[in-house]
Design a protein around this motif. Structure first.
Motif: not given
Ligand SMILES: CC(C)(COP(=O)(O)OP(=O)(O)OC[C@H]1O[C@@H](n2cnc3c(N)ncnc32)[C@H](O)[C@@H]1OP(=O)(O)O)[C@@H](O)C(=O)NCCC(=O)NCCS
Length: 159
Positions: A83-89, A116-138
């Motif tokens: 998201n170029a406006e937000e400088h986020s991925a 790589s995102l830092t080099r592209q001047k991106i300041g924030q990373v977001k994502l969604r984790v499914a309920a029960g996906n303890d490995r990804a959440l951890g």
């Protein structure tokens, strides 16, 4: 040694199959839906969100390659959008092949992506984790991600 590299056009069909199988499983379990219907939903979503495959505007598809004993093997995928406006991925998909999990490659991949995102001047990373996906959440928590909300659903009829 682990590398992230752009996905090639001829690698997209295999990625799409992998995404549909994995995401279909997630939809069936988290939304308590019929498996066949969940696979159709997953398939429609990737068609809608990546209409031009690897060339889809504002989206980046990466392959995660592992070089070991002189051989390079594809061990996973990352899909994100900027998201170029937000400088986020936003990370839409992150996948390490089952036989390669639990060996630190997931964490290394996120670290390489963040660099790589830092080099592209991106300041924030977001994502969604499914309920029960303890490995990804951890993994994400250990890497400094914080929880921003909880998605909920209620099924009003069987489907
Ligand atoms: C999530 C995924 C990418 C992680 O890849 P990985 O290579 O196994 O990750 P790593 O080996 O680098 O790290 C695993 C970390 O998960 C965490 N973990 C593993 N099992 C866990 C569990 N049962 N509960 C909590 N945390 C757990 C730990 O933090 C572990 O780190 P450690 O090395 O300090 O123990 C991989 O499991 C995967 O592809 N899963 C299917 C797709 C998926 O769920 N993607 C994420 C979508 S948000």
């Amino acid at each position: 040694m682990l590398y992230l590299r752009p996905m090639k056009e001829d690698e997209f069909p295999a990625y799409r199959d992998c995404f549909v199988a994995d995401y279909g499983e997630e939809i069936a379990s988290t939304y308590r839906k019929d498996k066949a219907q969940a696979l159709v939903t997953a398939s429609k979503e990737i068609e809608k969100d990546l209409p031009d495959g690897v060339e889809t505007k504002d989206n980046t598809l990466l392959c995660i390659d592992l070089e070991e004993r002189g051989e390079t093997k594809l061990i996973g995928y990352l899909w994100y959008a900027i998201n170029a406006e937000e400088h986020s991925a936003f990370i839409y998909d992150f996948f390490i092949h089952p036989g390669r999990r639990g060996q630190g490659y997931g964490k290394q991949s996120i670290k390489l992506l963040e660099e790589s995102l830092t080099r592209q001047k991106i300041g924030q990373v977001k994502l969604r984790v499914a309920a029960g996906n303890d490995r990804a959440l951890g993994l994400y928590k250990e890497m400094g991600f914080f929880i921003t909300g909880i998605n909920m659903a209620r099924n009003l009829r069987d489907s």
